[in-house]
Design an enzyme around this catalytic site. Structure first.
Site, PDB file in Angstrom:
ATOM      1  N   GLU A 233     -21.379  -1.267   1.249  1.00 32.13           N
ATOM      2  CA  GLU A 233     -21.532   0.026   0.567  1.00 32.13           C
ATOM      3  C   GLU A 233     -22.569   0.928   1.228  1.00 32.13           C
ATOM      4  OE1 GLU A 233     -22.382   1.807  -3.946  1.00 32.13           O
ATOM      5  OE2 GLU A 233     -22.288  -0.351  -3.605  1.00 32.13           O
ATOM      6  N   LYS A 249     -17.653   1.100  -7.360  1.00 28.72           N
ATOM      7  CA  LYS A 249     -17.639   0.660  -8.747  1.00 28.72           C
ATOM      8  C   LYS A 249     -16.230   0.202  -9.059  1.00 28.72           C
ATOM      9  CE  LYS A 249     -20.763  -0.154 -11.295  1.00 28.72           C
ATOM     10  NZ  LYS A 249     -21.453  -1.125 -10.488  1.00 28.72           N
TER      11      LYS A 249
END
Length: 429
Positions: A233, A249
């Site tokens: 990420e 997410k």
């Protein structure tokens, strides 16, 4: 100050280069290397041959370091040159004041790097003060080093001790109750796996990046210990005045390269989509505090991407940093990353402090490089080993919403940590 660079005749992977640099540092008795591997600054890898990241205490001091950069002129396109390698731990902004054995933040200056570009070419790059000669001999030495056979260090087979599932179940349930009571929309609830580690941390990173191919892998070490990050990420990327964040997410297990059934389920999941949209909005608000009015946008929403052992749902937020703001302002506005805290962020931080049993440490902080030439890039420090005096810790967790099931959330933790457990348990022979 200027940037000088030299093309190197080398056919070697970033992982092999790191092992050679570590061997060189031990021979010379100098600080060891740092490494960024995957997708950094438009390159496959950026390695500092020798850097000593030193502890920095306090959030304001830690945020200020990347903003302290020399002025560099006439930098070649695509160059990195050097800069501040370091990390910011979640502990910097934990309202409970808890901390792990690793420092709350570290930064170390590197005035030269080895860069592996997208086409597989190696470059020696250096930041050289005006009036000083180009470091021709150092470029030649490092170029020769990259033509050698890399060593094969390893580590002892290790396992991670898992915390009791009941503890995580209870924290998830309490978080769901807080959401139902209207105290917040969602929060990331995490736990910590711990074990013993004996061997070479650079070898763990080299083998981990070879097997897992993390998009945002990072390695830092010093007298304080080491961090070995297999992160997928991006937290922040700033190039010039343009800023980008790609919050993750939403997670589903991934079983093999051709497994797309779980990918479809992830994109169709009401819970995971809601999680991602809420956090994307939070990141928009964070960047909006320091970006030009009207410049913040979401060019990509709810993309399904593969990561080691899992599918992730991510979105991209972009903006243009306001003229009066610098990297310290950007970090003040956005840290800790929204995807690993919750919404509203300040309330989520308080809930996390109340419900989690252990400090997070570097986990869910950020690791990367601030360059006077290429800008700032930081990952979100997830899928990250924290090594200190023979111990190893791995944080793991997930976003909790009103629809969260405690058993399913624990299973998600196990899916995320599984590739790291497998790596520790199977060192190269």
């Amino acid at each position: 100050m200027r940037v000088t660079r030299t093309a190197l005749r080398a056919d070697i992977t970033a992982e092999q280069a790191l092992l050679l640099l570590e061997q060189r540092a031990r021979t010379l008795g100098t600080p060891g290397p740092a490494a960024l591997s995957g997708d950094w600054f438009g390159s496959r890898a950026v390695l500092a041959p020798s850097v000593e990241p030193a502890p920095v205490h306090g959030a304001e001091a830690a945020f200020a370091v990347p903003a302290g950069q020399p002025t560099v002129r006439d930098a070649p396109a695509g160059a990195v040159g050097g800069g501040w390698f370091g990390y910011l731990s979640y502990d910097l902004t934990d309202p409970s004041g808890r901390h792990t054995p690793l420092p709350p933040a570290v930064w170390g200056w590197a005035d030269h790097v080895l860069r592996l570009d997208r086409d597989g070419r190696w470059w020696f790059e250096a930041l050289v003060p005006d009036g000083e000669p180009d470091p021709v001999a150092l470029a030649a030495e490092l170029g020769d080093l990259l033509t050698r056979e890399p060593p094969r260090p390893t580590w002892q087979r290790s396992t991670l001790d898992r915390p009791l599932p009941a503890e995580h179940h209870a924290a998830v349930k309490a978080c769901v109750h807080a959401i139902e009571a209207g105290e917040l929309f969602q929060a990331n609830i995490c736990t910590r796996f711990t074990g013993r580690f004996a061997g070479d941390a650079p070898a763990l990173f080299a083998e981990g990046t070879r097997r897992l191919r993390p998009a945002r892998g990072a390695y830092l070490a010093g007298s304080w210990g080491a961090v070995v990050s297999m992160s997928p990420e991006l937290f922040l990327a700033r190039s010039g005045r343009r800023v980008q964040s790609t919050p993750i997410k939403g997670t589903r297990p991934r079983r093999g390269a051709r497994d797309d059934h779980q990918a479809r389920l992830l994109r169709e999941s009401v819970k995971d989509v809601a999680e991602n949209v809420m956090i994307t909005d939070l990141v928009r608000n964070d960047l909006g505090r320091v970006c030009e009015i009207g410049s913040v946008r979401v060019p990509e929403l709810l993309a399904v991407r593969a990561a080691p052992g899992v599918w992730h749902l991510d979105s991209t937020v972009e903006g243009v940093l306001a003229d009066h703001c610098d990297d310290a302002d950007l970090l003040r506005a956005a840290f800790p990353p929204g995807s690993v805290t919750g919404a509203p962020k300040i309330r989520a931080l308080t809930e996390i402090a109340d419900l989690e049993h252990t400090p997070r440490g570097v986990y869910t902080g950020a690791i990367g490089l601030a360059s006077p030439v290429a800008g700032l890039e930081l990952n979100v420090a997830i899928r990250t080993f924290e090594i200190h005096r023979g111990s190893v810790a791995v944080g793991v967790g997930g976003g909790i919403t009103a629809d969260s099931d405690p058993a399913a959330e624990w299973e998600e933790c196990l899916h995320k940590v599984a590739p790291l457990e497998q790596l520790l348990a199977s060192p190269p022979s």
